[in-house]
Design a protein around this motif. Structure first.
Motif, PDB file in Angstrom:
ATOM      1  N   ASP A  62       0.787  -1.045   0.160  1.00  0.00           N
ATOM      2  CA  ASP A  62      -0.025  -0.051  -0.114  1.00  0.00           C
ATOM      3  C   ASP A  62       0.965   1.252   0.175  1.00  0.00           C
ATOM      4  N   HIS A  63       2.094   1.354   0.438  1.00  0.00           N
ATOM      5  CA  HIS A  63       2.925   2.486   0.549  1.00  0.00           C
ATOM      6  C   HIS A  63       3.586   2.716  -0.699  1.00  0.00           C
ATOM      7  N   ASN A  64       4.324   1.692  -1.257  1.00  0.00           N
ATOM      8  CA  ASN A  64       5.409   1.997  -2.438  1.00  0.00           C
ATOM      9  C   ASN A  64       4.654   1.540  -3.592  1.00  0.00           C
ATOM     10  N   SER A 116       3.707  -4.229  11.485  1.00  0.00           N
ATOM     11  CA  SER A 116       4.994  -3.440  11.316  1.00  0.00           C
ATOM     12  C   SER A 116       4.593  -1.954  10.660  1.00  0.00           C
ATOM     13  N   ASP A 117       3.933  -1.457  11.449  1.00  0.00           N
ATOM     14  CA  ASP A 117       3.479  -0.135  11.099  1.00  0.00           C
ATOM     15  C   ASP A 117       2.702   0.560  12.446  1.00  0.00           C
ATOM     16  N   SER A 118       2.900   1.969  12.500  1.00  0.00           N
ATOM     17  CA  SER A 118       2.679   2.464  13.799  1.00  0.00           C
ATOM     18  C   SER A 118       1.275   2.608  13.865  1.00  0.00           C
ATOM     19  N   HIS A 119       0.667   2.626  12.853  1.00  0.00           N
ATOM     20  CA  HIS A 119      -0.993   2.685  12.908  1.00  0.00           C
ATOM     21  C   HIS A 119      -1.753   1.771  13.042  1.00  0.00           C
ATOM     22  N   THR A 120      -1.188   0.401  13.389  1.00  0.00           N
ATOM     23  CA  THR A 120      -1.878  -0.642  13.554  1.00  0.00           C
ATOM     24  C   THR A 120      -2.929  -0.853  14.728  1.00  0.00           C
ATOM     25  N   GLY A 293      -7.758  11.194   2.312  1.00  0.00           N
ATOM     26  CA  GLY A 293      -7.715   9.709   2.273  1.00  0.00           C
ATOM     27  C   GLY A 293      -6.791   9.264   3.583  1.00  0.00           C
ATOM     28  N   SER A 294      -5.661   8.299   3.365  1.00  0.00           N
ATOM     29  CA  SER A 294      -4.851   7.949   4.557  1.00  0.00           C
ATOM     30  C   SER A 294      -5.736   6.987   5.374  1.00  0.00           C
ATOM     31  N   CYS A 295      -4.886   6.092   6.149  1.00  0.00           N
ATOM     32  CA  CYS A 295      -5.622   5.249   7.131  1.00  0.00           C
ATOM     33  C   CYS A 295      -6.329   5.736   8.210  1.00  0.00           C
ATOM     34  N   THR A 296      -6.570   6.917   8.169  1.00  0.00           N
ATOM     35  CA  THR A 296      -7.201   7.916   9.191  1.00  0.00           C
ATOM     36  C   THR A 296      -8.573   8.026   8.862  1.00  0.00           C
ATOM     37  N   GLY A 354      -4.321   3.565  -1.622  1.00  0.00           N
ATOM     38  CA  GLY A 354      -3.105   3.308  -0.974  1.00  0.00           C
ATOM     39  C   GLY A 354      -2.827   4.635  -0.178  1.00  0.00           C
ATOM     40  N   CYS A 355      -1.305   4.693   0.403  1.00  0.00           N
ATOM     41  CA  CYS A 355      -0.984   5.786   1.513  1.00  0.00           C
ATOM     42  C   CYS A 355      -0.901   7.176   0.485  1.00  0.00           C
ATOM     43  N   GLY A 356      -0.267   6.848  -0.563  1.00  0.00           N
ATOM     44  CA  GLY A 356      -0.114   7.962  -1.537  1.00  0.00           C
ATOM     45  C   GLY A 356       0.405   9.408  -0.887  1.00  0.00           C
ATOM     46  N   PRO A 357      -0.130  10.251  -0.990  1.00  0.00           N
ATOM     47  CA  PRO A 357       0.311  11.632  -0.407  1.00  0.00           C
ATOM     48  C   PRO A 357       0.731  11.567   0.972  1.00  0.00           C
ATOM     49  N   CYS A 358       0.162  10.926   1.841  1.00  0.00           N
ATOM     50  CA  CYS A 358       0.271  10.878   3.384  1.00  0.00           C
ATOM     51  C   CYS A 358       1.694  10.694   3.704  1.00  0.00           C
ATOM     52  N   ILE A 359       2.399   9.769   2.716  1.00  0.00           N
ATOM     53  CA  ILE A 359       3.668   9.397   3.100  1.00  0.00           C
ATOM     54  C   ILE A 359       4.651  10.171   1.861  1.00  0.00           C
ATOM     55  N   GLY A 360       4.189  11.102   1.171  1.00  0.00           N
ATOM     56  CA  GLY A 360       5.055  11.891   0.043  1.00  0.00           C
ATOM     57  C   GLY A 360       5.177  11.056  -1.039  1.00  0.00           C
ATOM     58  N   ILE A 375      -4.963  13.425   6.648  1.00  0.00           N
ATOM     59  CA  ILE A 375      -3.932  12.695   7.280  1.00  0.00           C
ATOM     60  C   ILE A 375      -3.770  12.520   8.976  1.00  0.00           C
ATOM     61  N   ASN A 376      -2.614  11.777   9.430  1.00  0.00           N
ATOM     62  CA  ASN A 376      -2.428  11.755  10.963  1.00  0.00           C
ATOM     63  C   ASN A 376      -1.292  12.349  11.182  1.00  0.00           C
ATOM     64  N   ARG A 377      -0.305  12.827  10.318  1.00  0.00           N
ATOM     65  CA  ARG A 377       1.093  13.364  10.544  1.00  0.00           C
ATOM     66  C   ARG A 377       1.286  14.497   9.659  1.00  0.00           C
TER      67      ARG A 377
HETATM   68 FE1  SF4 Z   1      -0.008   4.845   5.107  1.00  0.00          FE
HETATM   69 FE2  SF4 Z   1      -0.199   7.306   5.975  1.00  0.00          FE
HETATM   70 FE3  SF4 Z   1      -1.370   5.340   7.328  1.00  0.00          FE
HETATM   71 FE4  SF4 Z   1       1.165   5.439   7.317  1.00  0.00          FE
HETATM   72  S1  SF4 Z   1      -0.238   7.004   8.061  1.00  0.00           S
HETATM   73  S2  SF4 Z   1      -0.098   3.659   7.067  1.00  0.00           S
HETATM   74  S3  SF4 Z   1       1.552   6.198   5.314  1.00  0.00           S
HETATM   75  S4  SF4 Z   1      -1.950   6.348   5.297  1.00  0.00           S
END
Ligand code: SF4
Ligand code: MIC
Length: 642
Positions: A62-64, A116-120, A293-296, A354-360, A375-377
């Motif tokens: 989802d990230h890359n 293996s992701d902080s938003h688990t 968007g983003s997982c939030t 996917g994550c897209g702009p959230c992770i640049g 997003i969250n960050r």
């Molecule tokens: Fe993806 Fe952003 Fe969620 Fe991290 S915070 S998992 S980059 S959508």
């Protein structure tokens, strides 16, 4: 007992449930995403275990997903084949963001999830004990090993009343962040209770637990009730439901009360999720970009609200609106019911799920642009543009502003749209590939982008080196190991990434560290906040970093340092931070003995060779972590044990 204690007790493998003491728990499910996954699977392979021992392990891509060269596609192939070989489900690119898809299709109340992701902790929205960790910890859990953590304190977050129209779950968690800050949750589980809970849907709950990561919390959790049941039923997973809640007389370590009806639309201003203002205070600010968007905030209900607000409108000429639905399920449903057409007609740019702009990964804003994001960050530079000003808002505020061209309080729009949860989600898991029946016959495909990762060695008797950099409070893993469209493709190539380590703080750091043959990092409070990326420990290891002296550490990063044999030393006296200068020569004499003492609560003395001064530091480590540090990291320690 409170709900957190119940979830921990039912999974407890070792230790006593006393706050601060080390415990270990059994892990039922794991998830990885691609940017941390390559490393996690390389480490899993190094353990030599044929098939995962969890109830369900899923590898998401989802990230890359921006394939600007062969690197990402190669990594996808590696993950797909390694997953198939070892009993792991593979969620193909396009199927959506790991946390959103896991909530929809795989998460189960009462189960533990290590990701293996902080938003688990998003999984806490359906009553899971869902924790983010470094890839190596997830690899160990896949192999059936317990997950070790400090028994958290439990903070009761009592929700009263109900949200006013136009006020959202995002505003609730921004209010919690306003009150407690990005350090406020460290060492704690945020447990949501109170009569307000039943007024919140599962996606709303998941928005709140997702951003508990920004508090630094171990995780966040909601009870599993009839709202959870309705959600799982609509996902065709009624049988996965169990009821879960705290006992009526449950005791908590701390308590915060949030009156839902008193919350207003809020915004997190640059460059921290706890830099909160009311939208009404800064309304009228011109906006260049809006990203939803983003997982939030990428659920079906979020997107239907967005569609309802965009219907018949046009995005302001000076604004670029980009929308990334969180999963294929969401995108499919929007397409089937016509809402996607309303979004497209209004002039939004649709991105893949996917994550897209959230992770640049694409959509970097223009120079000095104001970007509103759901997003969250909003750490400096994370969007891909260092000078961009990123504000975190709810989808409602985002759309209102995208149409008006200026930051707009959605309450000025009149009546709020009514979006209800569907009775049946559209279920089609054809982008989830089950593992091979006969894993042995699967050949793992490794492209040239996959390079060996650095490994530490047994702790020497004396640890010495120069201070290589001195940084301030709240340094994020986005500073330590930046991630953007140019660097994310190299997540399986640590030697390449190391040349960018800490460069947002000091572009000369990698060269200095290499020239000095390694040394120490000096840092302020909450060092390593943010993501779970192990690369923020692996890249310093590659550069020869032996220890970090900080005022305090964020949880996951500290665990990642220890797992890689790097000392996370905590200053006893703040003035020692002030007195240290770049290029000072530090020595830890009789290091193994001192580390053994540290596990008993004794101080570790670091000598400043030039001045002869002794700097007292602490290491908050268990006996197990002591042995990991002595062995030079978790992999060496595990090998020693076998
Ligand atoms: Fe993806 Fe952003 Fe969620 Fe991290 S915070 S998992 S980059 S959508
Ligand atoms: C993030 O939101 O920072 C990430 C990208 O999802 C990270 C994981 C990573 O760095 O790969 C996280 O949150 O752990």
């Amino acid at each position: 007992m409170n709900l957190t204690q119940k979830l921990i007790q039912s999974h407890l493998v070792s230790g006593e449930m006393i706050a601060g003491q080390e415990i270990s728990i059994k892990i039922d499910q794991t998830l990885t995403q691609d940017s941390t996954g390559t490393m996690a699977y390389l480490q899993f392979e190094a353990m030599g275990i044929p098939t995962v021992k969890t109830e369900k392990s899923v590898a998401y891509i989802d990230h890359n997903t921006l394939q600007t060269g062969f690197e990402n596609a190669d990594d996808h192939k590696y993950i797909q084949t390694v997953a198939s070989k070892h009993g792991i489900y593979f969620s193909k690119p396009g199927n959506g963001i790991c946390h959103q898809v896991h909530l929809e299709r795989f998460g189960k109340p009462g189960k533990t999830l290590l990701g293996s992701d902080s938003h688990t902790p998003t999984g806490g929205g359906i009553g899971m004990l869902a924790i983010g960790a470094g890839g190596l910890d997830v690899a160990v859990a896949m192999g059936g090993g317990a997950y070790f953590l400090a028994m958290p304190k439990v903070c009761k977050v009592e929700l009263t009343g109900k949200l006013s129209p136009w006020v959202t779950a995002k505003d609730v968690i921004l209010e919690v962040l306003r009150r407690l800050s990005v350090k406020g949750g460290v060492g704690k589980v945020m447990e949501y209770t109170g009569e307000g809970v039943k007024t919140l849907s599962v996606p709303q709950r998941a928005t709140i637990t997702n951003m508990g990561a920004e508090l630094g919390a171990t995780t966040s959790v909601f009870p599993s009730d009839e709202v959870t049941l309705a959600f799982l039923k609509a996902q065709g997973r009624e049988e996965d439901w169990i009821e879960l809640s705290a006992d009526a007389d449950a005791v908590y370590d701390e308590c915060v009360t949030i009156a839902l009806d008193e919350i207003e639309p809020l915004v997190a201003c640059p460059h921290s999720p706890d830099n909160i203002k009311k939208v009404s205070e800064i309304t009228g600010m011109a906006v260049d970009q809006v990203a939803i968007g983003s997982c939030t905030n990428s659920s079906y209900t979020d997107m239907m609200t967005v569609a309802a607000l965009l219907k018949g409108k046009t995005v302001h000429p000076d604004v670029s609106l980009v929308i990334a639905p969180g999963s294929k399920q969401v995108m499919n449903m929007l397409a089937a019911n016509g809402a996607l057409a309303d979004i497209i007609s209004a002039g939004a740019r649709i991105l893949e799920c996917g994550c897209g702009p959230c992770i640049g990964m694409g959509q970097a804003p223009a120079t000095k642009a104001v970007s509103l994001r759901t997003i969250n960050r909003n750490f400096e530079g994370r969007s891909g543009t260092k000078s961009a000003q990123v504000y975190i808002v709810s989808p409602e505020t985002a759309v209102a502003s995208a149409v008006a061209g200026v930051l707009t309080d959605p309450r000025t729009l009149g009546e709020a749209p009514q979006v209800s949860m569907p009775e049946h989600f559209l279920i089609n898991d054809n982008l989830v590939i089950p593992p091979a029946a006969d894993g042995q016959s699967v050949k793992v495909v490794r492209g040239p982008n996959i390079q060996p990762f650095p490994k530490n060695v047994k702790m020497p008797n004396e640890i010495s080196g120069k201070t290589l950099i001195k940084v301030e409070d709240n340094i994020t893993t986005d500073h330590i190991m930046p991630s953007n469209a140019k660097l994310l493709p190299f997540r399986s190539n640590v030697p390449y990434l190391a040349d960018y380590c800490l460069t947002p703080c000091d572009p000369k750091f990698p060269a200095r560290a290499k020239a000095a043959g390694g040394g120490f990092i000096i840092a302020g409070q909450n060092y390593g906040q943010g993501s779970s990326r192990e690369h923020a420990a692996l890249a310093p290891l590659q550069l020869g970093v032996k220890g970090v002296l900080a005022k305090s550490f964020a949880r996951i990063h500290m665990a990642n340092l220890i797992n890689n044999g790097i000392l996370p030393l905590i200053f006893v006296n703040e003035w020692d931070y002030d007195n240290l200068a770049l290029g000072d020569e530090l020595t830890i004499a009789y290091a193994p003995d001192q580390i053994k003492g540290a596990a008993r609560g004794e101080l570790v003395m670091v000598t400043n060779v030039k001045t002869g001064e002794e700097i007292p530091t602490r290491l908050n480590i268990s006996e197990r972590q002591r042995d990991i540090l002595l062995a030079g990291g978790l992999l060496n320690y595990t090998k020693q044990m076998n």
